[in-house]
Design a protein around this motif. Structure first.
Motif, PDB file in Angstrom:
ATOM      1  N   PHE A   1       8.923  12.970  -8.995  1.00 63.99           N
ATOM      2  CA  PHE A   1       7.596  12.381  -9.138  1.00 63.99           C
ATOM      3  C   PHE A   1       7.684  11.001  -9.788  1.00 63.99           C
ATOM      4  O   PHE A   1       6.972  10.073  -9.403  1.00 63.99           O
ATOM      5  CB  PHE A   1       6.712  13.302  -9.990  1.00 63.99           C
ATOM      6  N   LEU A   2       8.572  10.862 -10.781  1.00 60.12           N
ATOM      7  CA  LEU A   2       8.616   9.639 -11.568  1.00 60.12           C
ATOM      8  C   LEU A   2       9.564   8.577 -11.016  1.00 60.12           C
ATOM      9  O   LEU A   2       9.295   7.375 -11.137  1.00 60.12           O
ATOM     10  CB  LEU A   2       9.006   9.961 -13.022  1.00 60.12           C
ATOM     11  N   VAL A   3      10.694   8.982 -10.413  1.00 61.68           N
ATOM     12  CA  VAL A   3      11.699   7.974 -10.056  1.00 61.68           C
ATOM     13  C   VAL A   3      12.199   8.036  -8.610  1.00 61.68           C
ATOM     14  O   VAL A   3      12.858   7.096  -8.157  1.00 61.68           O
ATOM     15  CB  VAL A   3      12.928   8.064 -11.004  1.00 61.68           C
ATOM     16  N   LEU A   4      11.913   9.113  -7.869  1.00 62.01           N
ATOM     17  CA  LEU A   4      12.494   9.230  -6.530  1.00 62.01           C
ATOM     18  C   LEU A   4      12.043   8.106  -5.595  1.00 62.01           C
ATOM     19  O   LEU A   4      12.830   7.601  -4.796  1.00 62.01           O
ATOM     20  CB  LEU A   4      12.152  10.593  -5.913  1.00 62.01           C
ATOM     21  N   SER A   5      10.774   7.715  -5.688  1.00 60.17           N
ATOM     22  CA  SER A   5      10.279   6.651  -4.807  1.00 60.17           C
ATOM     23  C   SER A   5      11.024   5.344  -5.052  1.00 60.17           C
ATOM     24  O   SER A   5      11.391   4.629  -4.110  1.00 60.17           O
ATOM     25  CB  SER A   5       8.777   6.454  -5.003  1.00 60.17           C
TER      26      SER A   5
ATOM     27  N   PHE B   1      -0.405   4.228  -0.612  1.00 53.14           N
ATOM     28  CA  PHE B   1       0.752   3.439  -1.055  1.00 53.14           C
ATOM     29  C   PHE B   1       2.042   4.254  -1.048  1.00 53.14           C
ATOM     30  O   PHE B   1       3.092   3.798  -0.577  1.00 53.14           O
ATOM     31  CB  PHE B   1       0.478   2.881  -2.454  1.00 53.14           C
ATOM     32  N   TRP B   2       1.980   5.489  -1.562  1.00 58.75           N
ATOM     33  CA  TRP B   2       3.192   6.307  -1.692  1.00 58.75           C
ATOM     34  C   TRP B   2       3.727   6.742  -0.330  1.00 58.75           C
ATOM     35  O   TRP B   2       4.915   7.044  -0.190  1.00 58.75           O
ATOM     36  CB  TRP B   2       2.906   7.533  -2.556  1.00 58.75           C
ATOM     37  N   LEU B   3       2.857   6.778   0.660  1.00 58.64           N
ATOM     38  CA  LEU B   3       3.277   7.184   2.001  1.00 58.64           C
ATOM     39  C   LEU B   3       3.731   6.002   2.850  1.00 58.64           C
ATOM     40  O   LEU B   3       3.907   6.116   4.057  1.00 58.64           O
ATOM     41  CB  LEU B   3       2.134   7.930   2.695  1.00 58.64           C
ATOM     42  N   GLN B   4       3.937   4.862   2.184  1.00 60.89           N
ATOM     43  CA  GLN B   4       4.456   3.681   2.858  1.00 60.89           C
ATOM     44  C   GLN B   4       5.852   3.319   2.376  1.00 60.89           C
ATOM     45  O   GLN B   4       6.428   2.322   2.821  1.00 60.89           O
ATOM     46  CB  GLN B   4       3.504   2.487   2.628  1.00 60.89           C
ATOM     47  N   LEU B   5       6.400   4.123   1.464  1.00 55.33           N
ATOM     48  CA  LEU B   5       7.715   3.823   0.897  1.00 55.33           C
ATOM     49  C   LEU B   5       8.823   4.462   1.726  1.00 55.33           C
ATOM     50  O   LEU B   5       8.709   5.620   2.145  1.00 55.33           O
ATOM     51  CB  LEU B   5       7.780   4.327  -0.550  1.00 55.33           C
ATOM     52  N   PRO B   6       9.904   3.748   1.986  1.00 55.86           N
ATOM     53  CA  PRO B   6      10.984   4.254   2.849  1.00 55.86           C
ATOM     54  C   PRO B   6      11.623   5.535   2.306  1.00 55.86           C
ATOM     55  O   PRO B   6      11.801   5.677   1.098  1.00 55.86           O
ATOM     56  CB  PRO B   6      11.995   3.094   2.861  1.00 55.86           C
ATOM     57  N   PHE B   7      11.962   6.419   3.196  1.00 60.98           N
ATOM     58  CA  PHE B   7      12.599   7.710   2.904  1.00 60.98           C
ATOM     59  C   PHE B   7      11.672   8.645   2.118  1.00 60.98           C
ATOM     60  O   PHE B   7      11.507   9.812   2.468  1.00 60.98           O
ATOM     61  CB  PHE B   7      13.924   7.532   2.141  1.00 60.98           C
ATOM     62  N   PHE B   8      11.084   8.123   1.039  1.00 63.95           N
ATOM     63  CA  PHE B   8      10.213   8.935   0.191  1.00 63.95           C
ATOM     64  C   PHE B   8       9.049   9.490   0.996  1.00 63.95           C
ATOM     65  O   PHE B   8       8.652  10.640   0.836  1.00 63.95           O
ATOM     66  CB  PHE B   8       9.698   8.089  -0.978  1.00 63.95           C
TER      67      PHE B   8
END
Length: 334
Positions: A27-31, A144-151
């Motif tokens: 939740f905190l660092v994977l993205s 925003f969070w659903l626009q980050l690669p792999f994550f």
């Protein structure tokens, strides 16, 4: 002598703690880690991987707005059972859901990390598919969070979808029904009110989800998660305080708040980033049937919104004493 049953209990608790640690870290660092890996690959001999992923990313860009891409296998990972048992988290239904209808659910309260919402509706940690057979759950998340690669690919596996109106329209327009779209109505801003014993909900002027239910004829479903605010402590940031003023300003700048919270540590119970082992019981209320109106007036939206708040209060009052909420405590809306 230590018995085998004692060792088994200790191992179980360690696995529960490990599951929560991994989730907190994700939740905190994977993205951030995923983004760094994606960019770094361009400067290595594996640059082609990032190029190929970029092409996939572009072609797949609309998926978060079109129901996502959840995986039954991912939702059934054993780690989610350990995570649910850590608190423990329970899912309670008060009425059956018709798998031929679509539902828009309001989840309250958000809590600091929305752990109840994630565990209940993005995993099988609390046996959602057995409790509500024939229903597919989706949880809205900031775009925003659903626009980050792999994550993005990872979180979509659990049923997380974009908080766009297009996504609501896509899911609620499916004639076969069986879709449950869960919205943490108070949003990330409500995390600033997530104090133990505080039942303040950011709902009074949050009417967009009600209007969407009217437009699509989706049943409204009130959900209250008892214990959601009890798993972390926050610094005192009451309305009007200097800390709250700073947090509100930062939210306007960054788009999300920065709650200053703590729980317990890995090897001690007094201070750390692990949530307290406090029960979370998520109670799903009775559906409010909604007649479709593709062009509702503000008066119609207000009327349905008021009914929703009334039903939510009734749900809270009917169950609060079962889950150690003092009788004199009532929901407060702002």
């Amino acid at each position: 002598m230590v018995s085998f049953s004692s060792l088994s209990v200790q191992l179980e608790r360690h696995l529960q703690t490990l599951a929560v640690i991994l989730w907190i870290l994700s939740f905190l660092v994977l993205s951030q880690v995923c983004t760094v890996i994606f960019v770094s690959l361009f400067f290595t001999r594996f640059w082609l991987l990032s190029v190929l992923y970029s092409a996939w990313w572009y072609l797949d860009r609309d998926t978060p707005r079109k129901g996502g891409r959840q995986s039954k296998t991912t939702k059934q990972w054993r780690i989610w059972k350990y995570m649910a048992d850590y608190f423990p988290i329970s899912l309670i239904k008060t009425a059956e859901l018709d798998p031929t209808r679509n539902y828009i659910a309001g989840f309250h309260p958000h809590g600091v990390l929305a752990i109840g919402a994630f565990t209940n509706f993005c995993t099988e940690g609390t046996n959602f598919s057995s409790v509500f057979p024939g229903i597919r759950s989706h949880l809205m998340m900031l775009t925003f969070w659903l626009q980050l690669p792999f994550f993005r690919d990872y979180i979509m596996k659990g049923g997380l979808v974009s908080s766009d109106k297009e996504c609501v329209s896509h899911l609620m327009s499916k004639e076969e029904g069986g879709n449950l779209l869960v919205i943490t109505v108070g949003g990330a801003k409500e995390t600033l009110d997530a104090h133990p014993g505080d039942y303040t909900l950011l709902l009074k002027n949050r009417k967009g989800f009600v209007k969407l239910a009217l437009i699509h004829g989706a049943s409204l479903l009130p959900i209250f998660s008892f214990g959601e605010n009890e798993i972390f402590d926050q610094l005192n940031n009451s309305q009007g305080s200097w800390l709250r003023s700073i947090q509100d300003r930062l939210q306007k700048i960054m788009g999300f708040p920065l709650p200053i919270f703590h729980g317990q540590g890995i090897f001690q119970d007094r201070f750390g980033l692990l949530p307290y082992r406090h029960p979370i019981t998520t109670v799903v209320g009775k559906p409010i049937e909604v007649e479709q109106n593709t062009n509702p007036t503000q008066e119609e939206v207000d009327r349905l919104h008021q009914r929703y708040m009334t039903e939510l209060c009734s749900l809270f009052e009917a169950h609060k004493t079962k889950y150690n909420v003092p009788p004199e405590q009532h929901l407060k809306f702002r």
